[in-house]
Design an enzyme around this catalytic site. Structure first.
Site, mmCIF file in Angstrom:
data_model
loop_
_atom_site.group_PDB
_atom_site.id
_atom_site.type_symbol
_atom_site.label_atom_id
_atom_site.label_comp_id
_atom_site.label_asym_id
_atom_site.label_seq_id
_atom_site.Cartn_x
_atom_site.Cartn_y
_atom_site.Cartn_z
ATOM 1 C CB SER A 133 41.749 40.403 49.335
ATOM 2 O OG SER A 133 41.263 39.391 48.486
ATOM 3 C CG HIS A 164 38.728 42.099 44.797
ATOM 4 N ND1 HIS A 164 38.138 41.607 45.947
ATOM 5 C CD2 HIS A 164 40.054 41.789 44.897
ATOM 6 C CE1 HIS A 164 39.052 41.022 46.705
ATOM 7 N NE2 HIS A 164 40.212 41.125 46.099
ATOM 8 C CG ASP A 200 34.976 41.973 45.450
ATOM 9 O OD1 ASP A 200 35.432 41.208 44.576
ATOM 10 O OD2 ASP A 200 35.626 42.316 46.451
#
Length: 769
Positions: A620, A740, A708
Site C-alpha cells: 500500500s 485491498h 481494491d
C-alpha cells in the site's frame, strides 16, 4: 482490435505481456504529461481484463519452477498452525464470547456460552476441539461464505439483552457490506436488511435501534443512520452527515454504555458528538467544536471525586462549580477524558466535566492529567469502572500503563503504573474489556515471542498466562534473536531498524568495514554477521502508523532458511512521536524514501547483508515507499516485493472523483490546486520516475486485487507495464476476486504468502533450501 497478448499467446520462456501504448495527455500547472497506459483504468473493458489475465499468466508461468517450494512453504505454515483452535473468551453481559476455527475450514466460527453468575469473571480455558458446554453458535462464517469467492465481515454486535446478532458482510471485496439481524433464539435472520453499509454498525443499548454508516461515491464514510428493528430500510433516519470531503465519520458506544458517540476526523482535525444512550432518538451534541489542525478523542469515565476536585485541581473555579452545588458530595464524578494536541505536539490528556446540553468543553478550564512530553507520544486512554489504561509510545516502543480506581478511592495522584515484560523489543497492549470487568487482559508479543494473553490483576500487578499462540513443530524462542540498530539518514537523523534472525543460521564476527561507497552509517558493528546474510527489509512510513514488534508464523519459514527479517522504522510512521510523522509527509515526504535507502545502506555497510542479498518489501503506502526507493537506488536491492502499491500517487491525487483522494490531501498534499505540491509529487512518485532504461533495476513482483477500493488495481498495472517497457524484470500478480487486504480465508491467505515468500527466496538464491 487489441494489440495485447492473450494468455494463450504468451511464450512463458521469453515474452512478457505486451502492453499497448495508447498515449493520453494531461496538463496541470503548465506541465503536460503523456501517459501511455492510462487506458488500463477502464475496469469494465474486456480488453483490460484480458490484459490483466495475461499478466497473471506470464507471472505464473515464470514462477512455475517454484511450485514445489510454494507447496512446501504452505505446508510449513499449515504444519505450525493449530488449525482447530479458539480464542480466550471475553465476558459481556450474561455470556462469554469467543471465536474458534476448525481444521479444513477457511473462516472462524463465532460462539458463546453462558456465564456462571455475576461473579464469574475468570475466563474458562477451553480445550481446542473439545465440545464447549452450553455453546451457542452465533455466526459460522464458513456457512455465510458458502458459494462466494470472497467473504469479509465488517460488523458484528450482540444486543445488550443477548437476544439478537447484528452482522454485515462483503462478498465482492469492494468494502460495501450488507447488514442483517439474527434472532439468536431461532438462529434465523429477520427481515431487516440494509445494503451498502460501511463497517462498524452497532446496537443501541435498547436493542431496538441500530446505528450504521454509509459511504459516498469516493468510499468515504460520511453519513450515520438509525434503523429501528421491524421497519424497512427506506424508513431509516439520517442522524448525521459530514459534507466536508476531507472528513471520515465513525459511530460507537462508550465503554460505560452511557453515551453514543459520533467521531469524525480528517488527517489533521477531529470532532466528537455525544448522545445519552437511553435516548437513542435524541439529538447528538458537540463536545468540542473542530479547530483546524487540532485532533482529539473522548472517553467517558467515572472517577473518584478526590481525583477531580480540590486540592488536586489547579485550574480556575469554573471546573469546580458544578461539583460544589451537589450536597452531599458523591464519591465519584462523571467526566470526559480528552486526549488532544492543541499546543501539544505529542498530545496531552485532560479531565473535564461532561458538558451540559447547549455547552461544550473548554479545554483551558480542564485539568491536565498527563502533560505533553517531547519524548512520549500519548496515543489513547480507556476507562472502566475500576481502572484507567493509558497507551503511549516511548523510544519507538508501544507501552501501556494502568491506574486503579478501586483500591484507592481517596487517591489524589494520577499514578499510572507501566506494564512491561522486560524485553528491549516488545509490544504490550492492555485490553480493558467491558465496563464492569475487574481485571485487565494484557497482550504481549515480540519478534520471537508468540502472541500471549495474560490476566493482569490491577491491584497487585500479578499476571497469569491465559494463552499463548500455539506454534506446532517444536518452536523454541531461544533459537531466535532480535535487535534494534540505528541507521543515519541524509540529514543526520537516526533511524531505528529492528532485526530478527535464527541464531544457528547467522554466524557473527567483527566486520572491518564496507566497500559500499556513499553509504551512511554510524560505523561498523563488532558483532554483525561474519558474512552478509540474505535479508528482507520491510517498510511502511505513512499515516503515523508504527510497525511494532510482532510474531509471525509464516516468517519462520524465511528465518529457518537463514533470512534476516528487518524493519526500517522510517519517518512518516509514528514510532518516534508526532514529529516523526510530520517529517515524513507532505513537503517532507522524500525523507521516507531516503530513510529507507539509508537503512538498506547501513545494513550493507555494517555487514548484515549485501545488495545482491537484500529484498525490499512494502505494501500500500509501503508500496509507494519501495517503488520510490527503487528509483532512487536500484542497485541497492536484488528484489522488490510491492503489495497493492500506491505507485501512481500523483495521478490519483489529481482526481478528486477517485475514492479517498480528497481525504488524502492532508497526507500527501493537493497537487490539483497547488503547483508546488504538484512539482514535488512529480519528483518522487514511482510511476512518473521509472528510468527510461530500467534493465539495471532489481527483480520486481507487484501484487494487487481487482476490486481494491483503496489503491486501485490500475496503479500497479500501469507501473508494471512501464517497468516492462523500460526493460525492468517486473511481474504483476492480480487477484480477480479480492480487495485491498487480498484474498479472504486463511488457507487462501497462506497460499498467497507462500507465493510471495517463494519468490523472495528465489531472488535471494535460497529456492533450493
Amino acid at each position: 482490435m487489441s494489440d495485447a497478448l492473450t494468455p494463450a499467446e504468451i511464450d512463458p520462456a521469453t515474452t512478457p505481456p505486451s502492453t499497448a501504448r495508447r498515449p493520453s495527455e494531461r496538463t496541470f500547472h503548465g506541465d503536460t504529461v503523456t501517459d501511455d497506459y492510462e487506458w488500463l483504468r477502464r475496469k469494465d473493458d474486456p480488453e483490460v481484463v484480458a490484459h490483466l489475465e495475461a499478466q497473471n499468466a506470464w507471472t505464473l508461468a515464470r514462477q512455475e519452477h517454484l511450485a514445489p517450494l510454494r507447496q512446501t512453504l504452505f505446508d510449513e505454515i499449515k504444519g505450525r498452525t493449530l488449525e482447530t483452535d479458539l480464542s480466550v473468551p471475553s465476558r459481556d453481559g450474561d455470556w462469554w464470547y469467543y471465536a474458534r476455527t476448525v481444521e479444513g475450514q477457511q473462516y472462524p466460527i463465532h460462539a458463546r456460552y453462558p456465564a456462571a453468575g455475576p461473579d464469574d469473571w475468570t475466563p474458562r480455558l477451553l480445550e481446542p476441539g473439545e465440545p464447549v458446554p452450553g455453546e451457542q453458535v452465533l455466526l459460522d462464517q464458513n456457512v455465510a461464505a458458502d458459494g462466494h469467492d470472497f467473504f469479509a465481515l465488517g460488523s458484528l454486535d450482540v444486543s445488550d439483552d443477548g437476544a439478537r446478532l447484528l452482522h454485515a458482510s462483503d462478498t465482492a471485496g469492494d468494502e460495501r457490506y450488507t447488514l442483517r439481524v439474527r434472532d439468536l433464539a431461532t438462529g434465523e435472520d429477520l427481515a431487516d436488511e440494509v445494503q451498502d453499509t460501511a463497517p462498524g454498525a452497532l446496537f443501541a443499548p435498547d436493542g431496538e435501534h441500530i446505528f450504521y454508516l454509509t459511504v459516498d461515491e469516493a468510499w468515504r464514510p460520511w453519513r450515520v443512520w438509525r434503523h429501528r428493528l421491524g421497519t424497512p430500510a427506506s424508513d431509516d433516519v439520517l442522524v448525521f452527515e459530514e459534507p466536508d470531503e476531507r472528513y471520515w465519520v465513525g459511530v460507537g458506544l462508550s465503554r460505560s454504555k452511557k453515551y453514543l458517540q459520533i467521531e469524525l476526523g480528517s488527517k489533521v482535525t477531529s470532532e466528537s458528538w455525544l448522545l445519552e444512550s437511553d435516548d437513542p432518538t435524541g439529538e447528538f451534541r458537540i463536545v468540542w467544536p473542530r479547530r483546524e489542525g487540532v485532533e482529539y478523542s473522548v472517553e467517558h469515565a467515572v472517577l473518584p471525586a478526590s481525583l477531580v476536585e480540590p486540592p488536586s485541581l489547579s485550574e480556575p473555579p469554573s471546573l469546580v462549580e458544578p461539583f460544589e452545588t451537589q450536597d452531599p458530595a458523591p464519591a465519584t464524578r462523571d467526566v470526559l477524558l480528552i486526549l488532544h494536541n492543541k499546543d501539544a505536539l505529542n498530545f496531552e490528556l485532560l479531565c473535564s466535566p461532561v458538558p451540559a446540553p447547549g455547552e461544550t468543553v473548554t479545554p483551558e478550564a480542564a485539568t491536565v492529567v498527563v502533560p505533553h512530553a517531547p519524548d512520549v507520544r500519548l496515543e489513547g486512554v480507556s476507562a472502566s469502572e475500576r481502572y484507567l489504561v493509558l497507551y503511549y509510545r516511548r523510544e519507538a516502543i508501544s507501552r501501556s500503563a494502568v491506574l486503579s480506581l478501586e483500591t484507592r478511592l481517596d487517591q489524589r495522584e494520577w499514578d499510572f503504573q507501566e506494564i512491561s515484560f522486560g524485553q528491549p523489543l516488545e509490544s504490550v497492549g492492555a485490553g480493558v474489556g467491558v465496563w464492569e470487568q475487574p481485571n485487565l487482559k494484557a497482550g504481549y508479543t515480540s519478534f520471537v515471542t508468540p502472541q500471549s494473553l495474560y490476566l493482569y490483576d490491577v491491584a497487585s500487578g500479578e499476571r497469569t498466562l491465559l494463552k499463548q499462540q500455539p506454534v506446532l513443530g517444536g518452536y523454541d524462542a531461544a533459537d531466535y534473536d532480535q535487535r534494534r540498530e540505528w541507521a543515519v539518514a541524509e540529514d543526520g537523523t537516526r533511524i531505528p531498524v529492528s532485526l530478527v534472525w535464527r541464531k544457528d543460521k547467522v554466524r557473527f564476527g567483527a566486520v572491518a568495514g564496507s566497500s559500499d561507497e556513499g553509504s551512511t552509517t554510524e560505523g561498523t558493528s563488532a558483532d554483525a554477521p561474519a558474512e552478509p546474510a540474505p535479508l528482507l527489509l520491510y517498510g511502511y512510513g505513512a499515516y503515523e502508523m508504527s510497525i511494532d514488534p510482532y510474531f509471525s508464523v509464516p516468517r519462520l519459514s524465511l528465518l529457518d532458511r537463514g533470512v534476516v527479517f528487518a524493519v526500517a522504522h522510517v519517518r512518516g510512521g509514528g514510532e518516534m512521536g508526532r514529529a516523526w510523522y510530520d517529517d515524513g509527509k507532505l513537503a517532507a515526504k522524500r525523507n521516507t524514501f531516503t530513510d529507507f535507502v539509508a537503512c538498506g545502506r547501513h545494513l550493507v555497510a555494517t555487514g548484515w547483508t549485501a545488495s545482491d542479498r537484500m529484498v525490499a518489501d512494502g505494501g500500500s503506502a509501503g508500496g509507494l515507499l519501495v517503488g520510490a526507493a527503487t528509483n532512487l537506488a536500484p542497485e541497492l536491492f536484488a528484489g522488490v516485493l510491492a503489495g497493492v502499491p500506491f505507485v501512481d500517487a500523483l495521478t490519483s491525487m489529481l482526481d478528486p472523483t477517485l475514492p479517498l483522494t480528497v481525504t488524502e490531501w492532508d497526507e500527501w498534499g493537493d497537487p490539483l490546486h497547488d503547483p508546488e505540491v504538484y512539482a514535488y509529487m512529480r519528483s518522487y512518485t514511482p510511476y512518473e520516475n521509472v528510468a527510461d532504461d530500467a534493465a539495471h533495476y532489481p527483480r520486481i513482483l507487484a501484487t494487487t486485487s481487482f476490486n481494491d477500493t483503496r489503491v486501485l488495481y490500475v496503479e500497479p498495472a500501469k507501473w508494471v507495464a512501464r517497468l516492462q517497457a523500460a526493460g525492468a524484470p517486473a511481474m504483476l500478480k492480480i487477484e480477480m476476486s479480492a480487495g485491498h487486504g487480498g484474498v479472504s480465508g486463511r488457507y487462501s491467505a497462506w497460499e498467497q504468502i507462500a507465493f510471495e515468500h517463494a519468490w523472495v527466496l528465489d531472488v535471494l538464491g535460497l529456492a533450493d533450501h
